[in-house]
Design a protein around this motif. Structure first.
Motif, short mmCIF file in Angstrom:
data_model
loop_
_atom_site.label_atom_id
_atom_site.label_comp_id
_atom_site.label_asym_id
_atom_site.label_seq_id
_atom_site.Cartn_x
_atom_site.Cartn_y
_atom_site.Cartn_z
N ASP A 263 -36.09 -33.79 -24.31
CA ASP A 263 -35.65 -33.96 -25.75
C ASP A 263 -35.88 -32.48 -26.47
O ASP A 263 -37.12 -32.27 -26.75
CB ASP A 263 -36.45 -34.94 -26.49
N VAL A 264 -34.96 -31.58 -26.49
CA VAL A 264 -35.08 -30.18 -27.01
C VAL A 264 -33.93 -30.00 -27.67
O VAL A 264 -33.01 -30.51 -28.03
CB VAL A 264 -35.10 -29.36 -25.77
N PRO A 265 -34.22 -28.91 -28.49
CA PRO A 265 -32.97 -28.33 -29.12
C PRO A 265 -31.95 -28.01 -28.67
O PRO A 265 -31.65 -27.80 -27.32
CB PRO A 265 -33.56 -26.92 -30.14
N ASP A 266 -30.47 -28.00 -29.11
CA ASP A 266 -29.41 -27.90 -28.72
C ASP A 266 -28.97 -26.46 -28.04
O ASP A 266 -28.11 -25.89 -28.59
CB ASP A 266 -28.15 -28.64 -29.35
N SER B 232 -43.22 -29.32 -25.06
CA SER B 232 -42.01 -29.35 -26.07
C SER B 232 -41.76 -27.99 -26.61
O SER B 232 -40.88 -27.78 -27.26
CB SER B 232 -42.82 -30.15 -27.24
N GLU B 233 -42.35 -27.06 -26.07
CA GLU B 233 -41.79 -25.52 -26.32
C GLU B 233 -41.06 -25.06 -25.52
O GLU B 233 -40.78 -25.14 -24.13
CB GLU B 233 -43.25 -24.66 -26.17
N LEU B 234 -39.95 -24.33 -26.16
CA LEU B 234 -38.94 -23.56 -25.34
C LEU B 234 -39.36 -22.19 -25.41
O LEU B 234 -39.70 -21.47 -26.38
CB LEU B 234 -37.65 -23.71 -25.99
N LEU B 235 -39.42 -21.69 -23.95
CA LEU B 235 -39.98 -20.07 -23.79
C LEU B 235 -39.11 -19.42 -22.97
O LEU B 235 -38.45 -20.30 -22.21
CB LEU B 235 -41.44 -20.09 -23.49
N GLN B 236 -39.15 -18.22 -22.83
CA GLN B 236 -38.43 -17.29 -21.76
C GLN B 236 -39.72 -16.49 -21.30
O GLN B 236 -40.60 -16.12 -21.84
CB GLN B 236 -37.39 -16.51 -22.40
N PHE B 237 -39.28 -16.30 -20.04
CA PHE B 237 -40.54 -15.41 -19.23
C PHE B 237 -39.61 -14.18 -18.60
O PHE B 237 -38.85 -14.41 -18.06
CB PHE B 237 -41.17 -16.20 -18.18
N GLY B 238 -40.34 -13.06 -18.76
CA GLY B 238 -39.86 -11.91 -18.34
C GLY B 238 -40.35 -11.66 -16.87
O GLY B 238 -39.57 -10.66 -16.07
N ARG C 29 -38.92 -20.49 -28.76
CA ARG C 29 -37.48 -20.26 -28.77
C ARG C 29 -36.82 -21.39 -29.70
O ARG C 29 -37.48 -22.41 -29.73
CB ARG C 29 -36.89 -19.87 -27.55
N ALA C 30 -35.78 -21.20 -30.20
CA ALA C 30 -34.86 -22.37 -30.90
C ALA C 30 -35.78 -23.08 -32.02
O ALA C 30 -35.47 -24.39 -31.81
CB ALA C 30 -34.35 -22.96 -29.98
N PRO D 45 -34.29 -26.34 -37.68
CA PRO D 45 -35.64 -25.61 -37.45
C PRO D 45 -36.41 -25.34 -38.94
O PRO D 45 -35.64 -25.38 -39.94
CB PRO D 45 -35.17 -24.24 -37.20
N SER D 46 -37.83 -25.15 -39.04
CA SER D 46 -38.13 -25.03 -40.00
C SER D 46 -38.29 -23.97 -40.72
O SER D 46 -37.64 -22.61 -39.96
CB SER D 46 -39.79 -25.00 -39.75
N PRO D 47 -38.03 -23.95 -42.00
CA PRO D 47 -37.91 -22.53 -42.90
C PRO D 47 -38.93 -21.53 -42.51
O PRO D 47 -39.92 -21.80 -41.99
CB PRO D 47 -37.99 -23.08 -44.35
#
Length: 539
Positions: free
Chosen positions: A251-254, A352-358, A377-378, A437-439
């Motif tokens: 259950d993540v952002p679109d 629950s966190e969206l992340l990117q890895f380099g 992210r997102a 997303p939160s302000p």
């Protein structure tokens, strides 16, 4: 003793004495409605599909056949010498309008295929599927794939793939001519001879505009010579033991842009074995069930070995690392540079966190250490400090996970996925795909009259691109915010319809003096955003 008398079953196979031509294949597959002049010799062709067009379209596309409907049959243009077009015939117009006599355009190189992969049936490999590949030098562009259900030799397939790619690049040039009424009988596929380079052009379309014949064409293309190629060896089908299936509901952002205004979950599926089979899956929620299936490709699914530390979501986290263990030990994770990170590469969900890895460092079979992270992210920065060992990790790539839309009324209820192999997964749907997303940039300033000015910046679930001088789109039915001011004496519950709010002095006094907290949440169509928080001191 008894006697049994049986009959011998016999049958006949009727085939062409010689390899059929493209024209005979099209005529046979279309029951005579296609009459063309394709003289290519093809060993065999599997004409199948939901319609005649679907059955013959690969043959027409691959060999670049020019066909049009003359009202009775679909046919090639009548063979004739190229029609000379002199300068005095150009520039015709209607109603006195000034028109360009000759308009020439060229499609950008980035829009052209850089390579082409052609699949076919290879008789030298026991009619298994073979593949021929053609490259357009070092050009930048996408890879094009084409399936041709025909029997070809490796050399013919290699030559055809090169011809198809060359023909696509030749068609990059576009020409528009306006001719007089004497060309009303001009047919698509006819050749025109002009005093420009290249000299010969093929008519793609003809339209009539007030007795002016408007012709759109592309350069005539001459096939190259045959290219030598080898079929290679037959690849044996390896037997693999089917292993246990693992499912996960995310259950993540679109982030894949597939919600279309409905809450969605991502279905991930993996197994520890080398093989992969797409399994049917049944989703249950609110007393209802829907049938779906796992994605065609195996998901890069696993779990976290250690706890990822909290970090700032506005900078690259070069300190924290997290170890993950994939279900399939043979799967690989790859590193990427900062430009690729900016393009959204290596997007994954951890908890629950969206992340990117380099950076992805292999520790052992199926075990990886992820570092150089982009966090939160997102709009998931709220989850950066909520990690735990054993939480779900999954790489988010379209095609590796399946997006499933659900009804809006199911938000807040449990959704369960069950496969035919006994695997299951459950998630309580919070509707993250529809949650704004939160302000950000929350600030507060006391005024001389004793009141307070509160300001913030809106973010949108419908606009993550950083576009200069343009506000993020609202993506909700209306703009509204819940503002909560909690002081030492009382709490104020306020509503704003823009990203700012003025609190009068008499209201502010109700919160009391001393430490206070401000929380701002955007009201979405189906869910509240996570609150933005700010600690202040009231005098």
């Amino acid at each position: 003793m008894g006697w049994w008398f049986g009959r011998i079953l016999t049958f006949e196979v009727i085939a062409d004495a010689q390899p059929p031509s493209g024209s005979s294949i099209l005529a046979d597959a279309s029951l005579g409605t296609i009459a063309c002049q394709a003289d290519q010799s093809i060993v065999g062709y599997a004409a199948y599909g939901s319609s005649i067009q679907a059955a013959v379209q690969p043959l027409v596309d691959c060999y670049g056949l020019h066909l049009f409907d003359d009202g009775s049959v679909v046919r090639s243009p009548v063979n004739a010498a190229p029609l000379p077009i002199t300068a005095d015939l150009l520039g015709n117009s209607t109603d006195g309008k000034q028109e360009s006599p000759l308009k020439r355009d060229q499609l950008p190189a980035r829009g052209m295929p850089a390579s082409l992969r052609l699949s076919y049936y290879d008789p030298a490999r026991d009619y298994q599927t073979g593949e021929a590949r053609a490259n357009a030098s070092d050009e930048i562009g996408d890879e094009q794939q084409q399936e041709l259900p025909a029997v070809l030799t490796a050399a013919d397939a290699k030559s055809l793939s090169q011809q198809m790619l060359a023909r696509a690049w030749a068609a990059r040039d576009k020409l528009t001519l306006r001719l007089p009424p004497s060309f009303l009988d001009l047919e698509p596929g006819a050749e025109l001879q002009l005093g420009i380079h290249p000299e010969l052009w093929i008519v793609d379309t003809c339209t009539v505009d007030g007795f002016v014949v408007v012709v759109e064409g592309s350069p005539a293309w001459i096939p190259a010579v045959a290219i030598a190629a080898e079929s290679g060896r037959i690849v044996a089908n390896a037997d693999s033991v089917e292993t246990n299936l693992t499912l996960a509901l995310l259950d993540v952002p679109d982030v894949l842009g597939q919600s279309a205004g409905r809450p969605t979950v991502l279905l991930a599926a993996s197994s520890s074995g080398a093989g992969w089979k797409r399994h049917p899956v049944e989703l249950s929620f609110g007393g209802q069930t829907i049938a779906t299936a796992a994605s065609h490709s195996k998901s890069s699914l696993g779990t976290a070995v250690n706890v990822l530390a909290s970090a700032d979501a506005t900078l690259i986290d070069s300190i924290s690392t997290v170890d993950v263990r994939l279900i399939d030990p043979d799967q690989w994770l790859t590193s990427c540079d900062d430009d690729a990170l900016a393009d959204g590469t290596n997007l994954a969900v951890l908890g629950s966190e969206l992340l990117q890895f380099g950076a992805a460092t292999r520790l052992a079979a199926g075990s990886w250490r992820l570092s150089r992270l982009l966090r939160g992210r997102a709009g998931t920065e709220w989850a950066t400090d909520a990690h735990k060992a054993g939480e779900t990790f999954c790489l988010i790539r379209d095609g590796d996970v399946r997006t499933i839309a659900l009804p809006q009324w199911i938000i807040g209820s449990d959704v369960t996925a069950n496969s035919d192999k006994g695997a299951s997964a459950t998630v309580t749907l919070a509707g993250e795909s529809l949650r704004p997303p939160s302000p950000v940039n929350l600030s507060a300033e006391l005024q001389q009259d004793g009141g307070m000015s509160i300001n913030w910046t809106r973010r949108s679930r419908g606009g993550w691109a950083w576009t200069d001088q343009v506000d993020a789109p609202l993506a909700e039915g209306r703009e509204q915010y819940n503002v909560t001011l909690t002081g030492s004496v009382g709490t104020l519950e306020l509503i704003a319809d823009q990203p700012s709010l003025n609190v009068p002095a008499d209201q502010l006094a109700l919160a009391g003096a001393g430490p206070a907290t401000i929380e701002v949440s955007q009201v979405g169509d189906w869910a509240l955003s996570k609150p933005a928080q700010l600690a202040i001191t009231l005098s």
